[in-house]
Design a protein around this motif. Sequence first.
Motif, PDB file in Angstrom:
ATOM      1  N   LEU A 106       0.808  -1.377  -0.019  1.00  0.00           N
ATOM      2  CA  LEU A 106       0.013   0.181  -0.038  1.00  0.00           C
ATOM      3  C   LEU A 106       0.879   1.302  -0.290  1.00  0.00           C
ATOM      4  CD1 LEU A 106      -2.758  -1.045   2.576  1.00  0.00           C
ATOM      5  CD2 LEU A 106      -2.823  -0.495   0.047  1.00  0.00           C
ATOM      6  N   GLU A 107       1.962   1.158   0.845  1.00  0.00           N
ATOM      7  CA  GLU A 107       2.953   2.348   0.584  1.00  0.00           C
ATOM      8  C   GLU A 107       3.612   2.672  -0.622  1.00  0.00           C
ATOM      9  OE1 GLU A 107       4.303   2.228   5.524  1.00  0.00           O
ATOM     10  OE2 GLU A 107       5.554   1.281   3.948  1.00  0.00           O
ATOM     11  N   TYR A 108       3.941   1.362  -1.370  1.00  0.00           N
ATOM     12  CA  TYR A 108       4.470   1.836  -2.730  1.00  0.00           C
ATOM     13  C   TYR A 108       3.310   2.336  -3.660  1.00  0.00           C
ATOM     14  CZ  TYR A 108       7.840  -1.774  -1.059  1.00  0.00           C
ATOM     15  OH  TYR A 108       8.969  -2.488  -0.554  1.00  0.00           O
ATOM     16  N   LEU A 109       2.272   1.942  -3.485  1.00  0.00           N
ATOM     17  CA  LEU A 109       1.299   2.316  -4.383  1.00  0.00           C
ATOM     18  C   LEU A 109       0.814   3.800  -4.121  1.00  0.00           C
ATOM     19  CD1 LEU A 109      -1.349  -0.706  -4.594  1.00  0.00           C
ATOM     20  CD2 LEU A 109       0.320   0.363  -6.457  1.00  0.00           C
ATOM     21  N   SER A 110       0.684   4.297  -2.758  1.00  0.00           N
ATOM     22  CA  SER A 110       0.416   5.473  -2.309  1.00  0.00           C
ATOM     23  C   SER A 110       1.669   6.460  -2.879  1.00  0.00           C
ATOM     24  CB  SER A 110       0.357   5.638  -0.995  1.00  0.00           C
ATOM     25  OG  SER A 110       0.171   6.927  -0.526  1.00  0.00           O
ATOM     26  N   TYR A 111       2.808   6.059  -2.603  1.00  0.00           N
ATOM     27  CA  TYR A 111       3.893   6.939  -2.818  1.00  0.00           C
ATOM     28  C   TYR A 111       4.111   7.195  -4.627  1.00  0.00           C
ATOM     29  CZ  TYR A 111       8.543   8.945  -3.962  1.00  0.00           C
ATOM     30  OH  TYR A 111       9.529   9.414  -4.488  1.00  0.00           O
ATOM     31  N   ALA A 112       3.849   5.781  -5.207  1.00  0.00           N
ATOM     32  CA  ALA A 112       3.884   6.165  -6.653  1.00  0.00           C
ATOM     33  C   ALA A 112       2.865   6.769  -7.330  1.00  0.00           C
ATOM     34  CB  ALA A 112       3.754   4.495  -7.376  1.00  0.00           C
ATOM     35  N   PHE A 113       1.755   6.847  -7.040  1.00  0.00           N
ATOM     36  CA  PHE A 113       0.544   7.707  -7.543  1.00  0.00           C
ATOM     37  C   PHE A 113       0.403   9.155  -6.915  1.00  0.00           C
ATOM     38  CE2 PHE A 113      -0.725   3.333  -8.553  1.00  0.00           C
ATOM     39  CZ  PHE A 113      -0.688   3.512  -9.960  1.00  0.00           C
ATOM     40  N   PHE A 114       0.833   9.315  -5.653  1.00  0.00           N
ATOM     41  CA  PHE A 114       0.682  10.572  -4.994  1.00  0.00           C
ATOM     42  C   PHE A 114       1.889  11.249  -4.623  1.00  0.00           C
ATOM     43  CE2 PHE A 114      -3.227   7.856  -3.843  1.00  0.00           C
ATOM     44  CZ  PHE A 114      -4.124   8.344  -4.622  1.00  0.00           C
ATOM     45  N   GLY A 115       2.909  10.543  -4.504  1.00  0.00           N
ATOM     46  CA  GLY A 115       4.309  11.036  -4.144  1.00  0.00           C
ATOM     47  C   GLY A 115       4.471  11.785  -2.841  1.00  0.00           C
ATOM     48  N   LYS A 116       3.599  11.425  -1.897  1.00  0.00           N
ATOM     49  CA  LYS A 116       3.748  11.935  -0.745  1.00  0.00           C
ATOM     50  C   LYS A 116       4.937  11.487   0.074  1.00  0.00           C
ATOM     51  CE  LYS A 116       1.411  12.860   3.668  1.00  0.00           C
ATOM     52  NZ  LYS A 116       0.170  12.540   4.511  1.00  0.00           N
ATOM     53  N   ARG A 117       5.871  12.256   0.672  1.00  0.00           N
ATOM     54  CA  ARG A 117       6.911  11.520   1.448  1.00  0.00           C
ATOM     55  C   ARG A 117       6.477  10.648   2.265  1.00  0.00           C
ATOM     56  NH1 ARG A 117      11.431  15.700   0.844  1.00  0.00           N
ATOM     57  NH2 ARG A 117      12.110  14.993  -1.064  1.00  0.00           N
ATOM     58  N   ARG A 118       7.204   9.580   2.515  1.00  0.00           N
ATOM     59  CA  ARG A 118       6.970   8.561   3.586  1.00  0.00           C
ATOM     60  C   ARG A 118       8.140   7.581   3.571  1.00  0.00           C
ATOM     61  NH1 ARG A 118       1.894   7.160   2.400  1.00  0.00           N
ATOM     62  NH2 ARG A 118       1.855   5.819   3.927  1.00  0.00           N
ATOM     63  N   THR A 119       8.101   6.334   4.124  1.00  0.00           N
ATOM     64  CA  THR A 119       9.026   5.564   4.185  1.00  0.00           C
ATOM     65  C   THR A 119       8.460   4.322   3.548  1.00  0.00           C
ATOM     66  OG1 THR A 119       8.061   4.676   6.354  1.00  0.00           O
ATOM     67  CG2 THR A 119       9.830   5.984   6.510  1.00  0.00           C
ATOM     68  N   VAL A 120       9.536   3.501   2.658  1.00  0.00           N
ATOM     69  CA  VAL A 120       9.069   2.974   1.863  1.00  0.00           C
ATOM     70  C   VAL A 120      10.177   1.671   1.972  1.00  0.00           C
ATOM     71  CG1 VAL A 120       7.616   3.932   0.285  1.00  0.00           C
ATOM     72  CG2 VAL A 120       9.998   3.824  -0.186  1.00  0.00           C
TER      73      VAL A 120
END
Length: 129
Positions: A28-42
Amino acid sequence: MRSGRDDPIVLSILLTEMHFRPIHFRLLEYLSYAFFGKRRTVGIGQISTQYWEEQFSGRFGVVRAALSTRNNYDLCKQIIEKTNERRNPLLLLSHYTGCVTCQYYTVFERNFKSVNSIVEVRRKRFSHT
């Protein structure tokens, strides 16, 4: 470990992060970052996308890189080598995670004991050949 990536601290951090962040959450984190680009840990190492972006270009490039166990190992090692706290695991983990809970430290310590014993046996075995 066959690749020479056998630092017990790095391996223990990765195992500890995997313990607290199962694969379905990471996906879910990968998808979220890939589509929305919000900084997070992956990634397995739960490394900030800021670090990934320094070495890999584009959101999908970061996600692809973060899926690699070797990339996670290498980036985790780079991060912990920026600190001189290898002798003090609590400070080292604080540098890596930002905040260490008692539960996190307990899991890390358990992982470290197991990994370190395996690494030592492998090193002894291969030093005699």
